[in-house]
Design an enzyme around this catalytic site. Structure first.
Site, mmCIF file in Angstrom:
data_model
loop_
_atom_site.group_PDB
_atom_site.id
_atom_site.type_symbol
_atom_site.label_atom_id
_atom_site.label_comp_id
_atom_site.label_asym_id
_atom_site.label_seq_id
_atom_site.Cartn_x
_atom_site.Cartn_y
_atom_site.Cartn_z
ATOM 1 N N ARG A 35 66.011 -35.462 -1.925
ATOM 2 C CA ARG A 35 65.614 -35.251 -0.527
ATOM 3 C C ARG A 35 66.365 -34.070 0.088
ATOM 4 N NH1 ARG A 35 67.745 -37.132 4.643
ATOM 5 N NH2 ARG A 35 69.447 -38.025 3.438
ATOM 6 N N ASP A 81 66.429 -55.065 1.124
ATOM 7 C CA ASP A 81 65.632 -56.302 1.238
ATOM 8 C C ASP A 81 64.127 -56.030 1.174
ATOM 9 O OD1 ASP A 81 68.176 -57.158 1.771
ATOM 10 O OD2 ASP A 81 67.761 -57.957 3.762
ATOM 11 N N GLY A 93 65.152 -49.835 13.004
ATOM 12 C CA GLY A 93 65.652 -48.454 12.978
ATOM 13 C C GLY A 93 64.576 -47.508 13.475
ATOM 14 N N ARG A 133 72.020 -31.190 -2.472
ATOM 15 C CA ARG A 133 73.082 -32.200 -2.604
ATOM 16 C C ARG A 133 73.368 -32.647 -4.025
ATOM 17 N NH1 ARG A 133 71.619 -35.952 2.508
ATOM 18 N NH2 ARG A 133 72.233 -34.326 3.950
ATOM 19 N N HIS A 138 74.032 -42.574 -0.711
ATOM 20 C CA HIS A 138 73.642 -42.228 0.658
ATOM 21 C C HIS A 138 72.183 -42.555 0.960
ATOM 22 C CE1 HIS A 138 73.730 -39.945 4.364
ATOM 23 N NE2 HIS A 138 72.789 -39.112 3.942
ATOM 24 N N GLU A 193 71.517 -26.670 7.343
ATOM 25 C CA GLU A 193 72.045 -27.568 6.306
ATOM 26 C C GLU A 193 71.593 -27.087 4.940
ATOM 27 O OE1 GLU A 193 72.597 -31.770 8.724
ATOM 28 O OE2 GLU A 193 70.790 -31.531 7.538
ATOM 29 N N GLY A 236 73.755 -35.275 10.990
ATOM 30 C CA GLY A 236 73.274 -33.891 10.969
ATOM 31 C C GLY A 236 72.126 -33.643 11.918
ATOM 32 N N HIS A 261 75.649 -38.505 -1.262
ATOM 33 C CA HIS A 261 76.049 -37.455 -0.310
ATOM 34 C C HIS A 261 77.372 -36.887 -0.814
ATOM 35 C CE1 HIS A 261 77.089 -35.316 3.307
ATOM 36 N NE2 HIS A 261 75.912 -35.608 3.827
HETATM 37 P P1 FAD Z 1 67.372 -48.159 9.220
HETATM 38 O O1 FAD Z 1 67.688 -47.297 10.359
HETATM 39 O O2 FAD Z 1 68.431 -48.370 8.201
HETATM 40 O O3 FAD Z 1 66.935 -49.558 9.813
HETATM 41 C C1 FAD Z 1 66.681 -50.647 8.967
HETATM 42 C C2 FAD Z 1 66.498 -51.860 9.842
HETATM 43 O O4 FAD Z 1 66.017 -52.941 9.079
HETATM 44 C C3 FAD Z 1 67.767 -52.347 10.494
HETATM 45 O O5 FAD Z 1 67.441 -52.703 11.818
HETATM 46 C C4 FAD Z 1 68.143 -53.578 9.683
HETATM 47 O O6 FAD Z 1 68.881 -54.525 10.393
HETATM 48 C C5 FAD Z 1 66.767 -54.109 9.383
HETATM 49 N N1 FAD Z 1 66.683 -54.973 8.214
HETATM 50 C C6 FAD Z 1 67.036 -54.699 6.941
HETATM 51 N N2 FAD Z 1 66.767 -55.759 6.163
HETATM 52 C C7 FAD Z 1 66.222 -56.697 6.959
HETATM 53 C C8 FAD Z 1 65.767 -58.002 6.740
HETATM 54 N N3 FAD Z 1 65.793 -58.562 5.532
HETATM 55 N N4 FAD Z 1 65.297 -58.720 7.789
HETATM 56 C C9 FAD Z 1 65.276 -58.188 9.033
HETATM 57 N N5 FAD Z 1 65.705 -56.940 9.297
HETATM 58 C C10 FAD Z 1 66.175 -56.213 8.271
HETATM 59 N N6 FAD Z 1 68.744 -38.631 7.717
HETATM 60 C C11 FAD Z 1 68.361 -37.514 8.369
HETATM 61 O O7 FAD Z 1 67.177 -37.148 8.353
HETATM 62 N N7 FAD Z 1 69.274 -36.797 9.073
HETATM 63 C C12 FAD Z 1 70.590 -37.144 9.149
HETATM 64 O O8 FAD Z 1 71.380 -36.484 9.812
HETATM 65 C C13 FAD Z 1 71.011 -38.296 8.447
HETATM 66 N N8 FAD Z 1 72.311 -38.669 8.463
HETATM 67 C C14 FAD Z 1 72.656 -39.855 7.877
HETATM 68 C C15 FAD Z 1 73.985 -40.299 7.975
HETATM 69 C C16 FAD Z 1 74.348 -41.523 7.456
HETATM 70 C C17 FAD Z 1 75.771 -41.997 7.564
HETATM 71 C C18 FAD Z 1 73.373 -42.324 6.804
HETATM 72 C C19 FAD Z 1 73.737 -43.661 6.239
HETATM 73 C C20 FAD Z 1 72.070 -41.875 6.675
HETATM 74 C C21 FAD Z 1 71.702 -40.638 7.208
HETATM 75 N N9 FAD Z 1 70.396 -40.175 7.109
HETATM 76 C C22 FAD Z 1 70.032 -39.040 7.759
HETATM 77 C C23 FAD Z 1 69.357 -41.009 6.521
HETATM 78 C C24 FAD Z 1 68.604 -41.718 7.680
HETATM 79 O O9 FAD Z 1 69.523 -42.041 8.692
HETATM 80 C C25 FAD Z 1 67.917 -42.975 7.217
HETATM 81 O O10 FAD Z 1 67.172 -42.719 6.057
HETATM 82 C C26 FAD Z 1 66.988 -43.486 8.305
HETATM 83 O O11 FAD Z 1 67.705 -43.663 9.501
HETATM 84 C C27 FAD Z 1 66.358 -44.778 7.877
HETATM 85 O O12 FAD Z 1 65.654 -45.300 8.954
HETATM 86 P P2 FAD Z 1 64.909 -46.677 8.773
HETATM 87 O O13 FAD Z 1 64.302 -47.009 10.080
HETATM 88 O O14 FAD Z 1 64.058 -46.629 7.584
HETATM 89 O O15 FAD Z 1 66.076 -47.711 8.418
HETATM 90 C C1 SIN Z 2 74.349 -35.189 7.034
HETATM 91 O O1 SIN Z 2 74.514 -35.064 8.237
HETATM 92 O O2 SIN Z 2 74.975 -34.563 6.182
HETATM 93 C C2 SIN Z 2 73.328 -36.151 6.569
HETATM 94 C C3 SIN Z 2 72.007 -35.541 6.705
HETATM 95 C C4 SIN Z 2 71.012 -36.285 5.907
HETATM 96 O O3 SIN Z 2 71.342 -37.221 5.184
HETATM 97 O O4 SIN Z 2 69.850 -35.892 5.988
#
Ligand code: FAD
Ligand code: SIN
Length: 535
Positions: free
Chosen positions: A375, A212, A15, A279, A340, A115, A49, A233
């Site tokens: 948050r 995980d 991610g 929130r 969320h 927001e 967002g 959320h």
């Molecule tokens: P992720 O993007 O979740 O990536 C995790 C990665 O780890 C994935 O590739 C997954 O496959 C991999 N993985 C997991 N477990 C394992 C494993 N055991 N072995 C190998 N790979 C694994 N935040 C904001 O700031 N603004 C927003 O507008 C916003 N909107 C959101 C809307 C939604 C619907 C959601 C669900 C969240 C939103 N958030 C938002 C929160 C934000 O998107 C996340 O907190 C952020 O993207 C997390 O990024 P990350 O890289 O930590 O994890």
């Molecule tokens: C949203 O777009 O409402 C999500 C934004 C966030 O989780 O930070």
């Protein structure tokens, strides 16, 4: 025969956290990224967002810091908050340089959204599909790079080895790939595995969000912090076929209003900021309205925004709700809260270092102290890029001095992949954990329900242990064990906090108590389980 591979830097997760970090350490030896189910299937791609940063001269770092501290209800680490806020503009510029196309205003400047909890317009967005755009450019930046991406690779356990002082350190991780167990030995390992929304029945999170990284780190002896602070959320679409579709807070930022089932606007009665209150307040108000009326949802009224604004600013939501039979241009539509975001996670410092040497934790799986007890919207994408930057800088300075795990190092032989004869019991346990967490450890908690949840989770855990002892080992079982452990850690943390604060609300201790509660909840195994100010 066990397959062992070697690399310099092992990153688990693709991610925003994992790939932002990977880009920055490219060229520093062999960099391997593991991802468990398609590189774009994490939460990042779903972010709607946007990403918060101070880009408007009328705004200021001080205001963004103050808003973040305010939402965090007394538990934010000010240094961590300052770090992400001050880095914001640079990190956004980097994404733009990578090719991210964010929405622009009529003058060609960034269109800044609003927001809840933000005192200024500071949300950089790409329509209402910001995460998809960010994930796209990060994935594209891998092509032609020397970063190796291993898809369909589920890391399940950290490999530990002895450090110079005799303490454990992290030597990499075990993973299940194409039905085989593969070990990756590395100088540095980075957890970037995202959140754990799948612990709950209703969640905005994707399938992969099973906690995980947090589970692996805890089992390896790392400290995990503040897991009681689960953000619900306020607005996911209520629809039998689409249980996890988020309705961005930005819609309320642009004027959409919440109505109860009788069509009455209720938020002004709960908080003077009404629909733009933080929130936790909005989610609890919705929960109270639903409980009072017995309805399964409340309504979101976006009709004042008009067809043009909805089409231009929220095209993704407009088209998905249309496909599902709702006309949000002319009628209020049903929404419910859903799990969320995890404010807690693996304790990590300002460089992203976890408490186990050679291990880093970034993104949603990490606890950096930024979010405190709640948050602020759109701060998590910012936290992920800012800490990825800091960690890459730190690794760059240390890597040359770190010895690789010794050539003759042989970790314990891992189990072989073997599925139980009947998957039905696993499916049942999955459903039971998620419903139990929703019903007993949700938006409003009580001591009695938390204790009942603890008892039930212990029994479910015994079942997975028995399956493991009988030699079964597969992806479903690994993920089930992880959601069970995360559930137990949430319950334990929630029971330790004898007050209500931010996202944690317990009917039996409903008030905030700064004398006893202005502390983080720190858990670690090996007899260390405390409620201390340490992070
Ligand atoms: P992720 O993007 O979740 O990536 C995790 C990665 O780890 C994935 O590739 C997954 O496959 C991999 N993985 C997991 N477990 C394992 C494993 N055991 N072995 C190998 N790979 C694994 N935040 C904001 O700031 N603004 C927003 O507008 C916003 N909107 C959101 C809307 C939604 C619907 C959601 C669900 C969240 C939103 N958030 C938002 C929160 C934000 O998107 C996340 O907190 C952020 O993207 C997390 O990024 P990350 O890289 O930590 O994890
Ligand atoms: C949203 O777009 O409402 C999500 C934004 C966030 O989780 O930070």
């Amino acid at each position: 025969m066990t397959t062992l591979r070697r690399c310099d830097i092992l990153i688990i997760g693709s991610g925003i956290a994992g790939l932002s970090f990977a880009r920055k350490v490219e060229g520093q030896g062999r960099v391997v990224v593991l991802t468990k189910k398609g590189p774009s299937r994490g939460s990042t791609s779903l972010a709607q967002g946007g990403i918060a940063a101070v880009m408007d001269p009328a705004d200021s770092f001080e205001r963004h810091i103050a808003d973040t501290l305010d939402a965090g209800a007394g538990l934010c680490d000010r240094d961590a908050v300052e770090m992400i806020v001050r880095q914001g503009p640079q990190r956004v510029e980097e994404l733009i340089e990578l090719g991210a196309e964010f929405s622009r205003d009529d003058d060609g400047g960034l269109d800044l959204g609003r927001e809840g909890g933000h005192s200024a317009r500071r949300i950089i967005h790409a329509g209402d599909a910001t995460g998809r755009e960010i994930q796209r450019v990060l994935i594209e930046s891998l092509s032609g790079s020397r970063i190796e991406l291993h898809d369909d690779s589920l890391a399940y356990e950290l490999i530990l080895g002895p450090g110079p002082d005799g303490r454990n350190q992290c030597y990499g991780a075990w993973s299940v790939e194409e039905g085989e167990v593969v070990g990756y030995l590395a100088k540095v390992t980075v957890l970037a595995t995202g959140g754990a929304g799948k612990v709950y029945l209703y969640t905005s999170n994707p399938e992969v969000a099973t906690g995980d990284g947090i589970a692996m780190a805890f089992r390896a002896g790392c400290r995990v912090v503040n897991l009681e602070f689960v953000q619900f959320h306020p607005t996911c679409l209520y629809h039998p076929l689409e249980r996890s579709f988020l309705i961005t807070e930005a819609l309320r930022g642009e004027g959409a209003r919440l109505l109860n089932i009788a069509g009455e606007r209720f938020m002004p009665g709960y908080d003077e900021r009404a629909e733009l209150a933080p929130r936790d307040i909005v989610a609890r108000a919705i929960d109270a309205e639903m409980k009072a009326s017995g309805a399964k949802y409340v309504l979101l009224d976006a009709t004042d925004l008009g067809a043009e604004v909805l089409a231009e600013r929220f095209p993704h939501i407009l088209s998905r709700t249309r496909e599902l039979g709702y006309d949000i241009v002319t009628k209020p539509f049903p929404v419910v809260p859903a799990a969320h975001y995890f404010c807690g996670g693996v304790a990590s410092d300002l460089h992203g270092r976890a408490s186990l040497p050679r291990l880093y934790a970034l993104g949603e799986c990490a606890f950096t102290g930024v979010h405190g007890a709640n948050r602020l919207a759109s701060n998590s994408l910012l936290e992920a890029v800012a800490f990825a930057h800091a960690a890459a800088d730190d690794v760059g300075k240390r890597l040359a001095d770190l010895e690789a795990p010794p050539d003759d190092y042989r970790p314990l032989t891992p189990p072989e992949v073997r599925e139980p004869e009947e998957m039905v019991t696993l499916d049942h346990d999955w459903d039971e954990v998620r419903r139990l967490m929703w019903d007993y450890v949700g938006i409003v908690r009580s001591d009695d329900r938390l204790r009942q949840a603890a008892d039930r989770l212990r029994i479910l855990n015994q079942h997975t242990d028995t399956l493991r002892q009988r030699g079964f080992f597969c992806r479903d079982l690994i993920e089930l064990s992880n959601i069970l452990l995360i559930g137990q850690l949430i319950v334990q943390s929630a029971l330790l906090r004898r007050e209500s604060r931010g996202l944690h609300y317990n009917r039996d201790c409903p008030r905030r108590d700064d004398a006893t509660g202005a502390k983080n909840t720190v858990l670690a195994q090996y007899g260390y389980s405390a409620f201390t100010a340490e992070s």
